[in-house]
Enzyme design. Structure first.
Site: not given
Ligand code: PBG
Ligand code: ZN
Length: 324
Positions: A120, A122, A130, A195, A205, A217, A233, A248, A274, A313
Site C-alpha cells: 500500500c 499510506c 493509499c 477491508k 495509524r 478512506r 469484492e 479486516k 490494532s 500483534y
Molecule cells: C493501510 C493499513 C491499515 C491497517 C493495515 N494496513 C489501516 C488503514 O487503512 O489505515 C490496519 C491495521 C490495524 O489497525 O492493525 N493500508
Molecule cells: Zn493504505
C-alpha cells in the site's frame, strides 16, 4: 430426543471429555506476526496505544522475526515507515526502501520464515492516502501502475507473499500481471479483499504514521454496513487471481469471515487489528478482564468463524503459550 433423555452437560463433565469433543483449536501455524520497521540502528520506539508493540529498526526487526520463528510462527507481515514521504509514495518501490531492506535482512537471517509484504502507499505518501491523489481523491488507475512497481521491487527483495491493502479496483489483477511479467509468477497474493473503513485502525495509524492528512478512506474502504458487497469484492479478487482472501477488521466482522469461508475455496485470513488489541490491553491493564484468557478466546473464536490464518500483534506470545 429431548430432555431428560438428552443432557448436554454429559460431555462437559471433565476436562478429558471436553478435549475429546472440542471442535476447533488454535495452532502457531495459524498466526502471522506484524512488524513495524523504521530507518536506523538499535531503534525501538514503543507505540503507546499498542502495549508490547514498537517501531523497530531493521536489526531489531530481524531479532523479532527470529523470535517469531523460534516460537513456531511461520510468517511475519512487514509495515514500513520511510524517512522521506512524497505525494506518490515513491519510496515504497525504491530498491533501498525500508521494507525492501528489512525483507532482505530477515530472509538472510531466516530463509525459511515467510515474509509477507503489506502492499500500500499510506505509510509512504505525505498526504497519508493509499494512492495517488487527483482532484482531492485517490485516483484508482494511476495507483495501479505504482502498485506494479512496488510489488516487483518487494519480490526482488525476497518477499514471499504480496498482501495488497489499498482497496483499489483491479489491484489484484495489476499485481498479478506485474509479478508474472517479472519472473515472480510463484509469488502468491493475499488480498485484503474485504477491508472496511473502520475506527478500529486508530492505534495502527500511530504505529505506521499513516493517518490521512485530509478526509478519510471511505471512497475506497468498505462501508461497515455492507455484507453482500463483501461477497462481490471477494469474487472480483478471486477472478483477478487472488490466492488467499482477508477480512479486516476481524472481531466485529466475523460474519464475513464465515461468509467467505463458505462461498470460496481459498484460504481465509482475519486481521485482528490494532483497535481490537488496544481494547483488550486497556481492559486487562485495569484488571477488568483476564488478559491471557481473553486473548486465547478471541483468537480461537476467529478460527471457529472460519479463519485459516490470523494476523495478530500477539502472534509470538500466543505461539509460546500454545507450545509451552
Ligand atoms: C493501510 C493499513 C491499515 C491497517 C493495515 N494496513 C489501516 C488503514 O487503512 O489505515 C490496519 C491495521 C490495524 O489497525 O492493525 N493500508
Ligand atoms: Zn493504505
Amino acid at each position: 430426543m429431548d430432555f431428560p433423555l438428552v443432557r448436554m452437560r454429559r460431555l462437559r463433565r471433565t476436562e478429558a471429555l471436553r478435549r475429546m469433543v472440542r471442535e476447533n483449536a488454535l495452532s502457531p501455524n495459524d498466526l502471522i506476526q506484524p512488524l513495524f520497521v523504521v530507518p536506523g540502528k538499535g531503534v525501538k520506539n514503543p507505540v503507546k496505544s499498542m502495549p508490547g508493540v514498537a517501531q523497530l529498526s531493521v536489526d531489531l526487526a530481524v531479532a523479532e522475526a527470529e523470535a517469531a520463528w523460534e516460537a513456531g510462527v511461520p510468517a511475519v507481515i512487514l509495515f514500513g515507515i520511510p524517512d522521506k514521504k512524497d505525494d506518490e509514495g515513491s519510496s515504497s518501490w525504491n530498491h533501498h526502501g525500508i521494507v525492501q531492506e528489512a525483507t532482505r535482512a530477515i530472509k538472510k537471517a531466516r530463509p525459511e520464515l515467510c515474509v509477507i509484504a503489506d502492499v500500500c502507499f499510506c505509510e509512504y505518501t505525505d498526504h497519508g492516502h493509499c494512492g495517488v491523489i487527483v482532484d482531492g481523491d485517490v485516483d484508482n488507475d494511476s495507483t495501479l501502475e505504482n502498485l506494479g512497481k512496488q510489488v516487483v521491487s518487494l519480490a526482488d527483495a525476497g518477499a514471499d507473499i504480496m498482501a495488497p491493502s489499498g482497496m483499489m479496483d483491479g489491484m489484484v489483477a495489476a499485481i498479478r500481471e506485474a509479478l508474472d511479467e517479472n519472473d515472480h509468477d510463484h509469488i502468491p497474493i493475499l488480498s485484503y479483499a474485504v477491508k472496511f473503513a473502520s475506527a478500529y485502525y486508530g492505534p495502527f495509524r500511530d504505529a505506521a504514521e499513516s493517518a490521512p492528512a485530509f478526509g478519510d478512506r471511505r471512497t475506497y474502504q468498505m462501508d461497515p454496513a455492507n455484507a453482500r458487497e463483501a461477497i462481490r469484492e471477494a469474487q472480483l479478487d478471486v477472478s483477478e487471481g487472488a490466492d488467499m482472501l482477508m477480512v479486516k477488521p476481524a472481531l466485529a466482522y466475523l460474519d464475513l469471515v464465515r461468509d467467505l469461508k463458505e462461498e470460496f475455496e481459498l484460504p481465509v485470513a482475519a486481521y485482528n487489528v490494532s483497535g481490537e488489541m488496544a481494547m483488550v490491553e486497556a481492559a486487562a491493564a485495569n484488571g477488568w478482564v483476564d488478559r491471557q484468557r481473553i486473548i486465547m478466546e478471541t483468537l480461537l473464536c476467529m478460527k471457529r468463524a472460519g479463519a485459516d490464518l490470523i494476523l495478530t500483534y500477539w502472534a509470538t506470545e500466543v505461539a509460546r503459550w500454545l507450545t509451552k
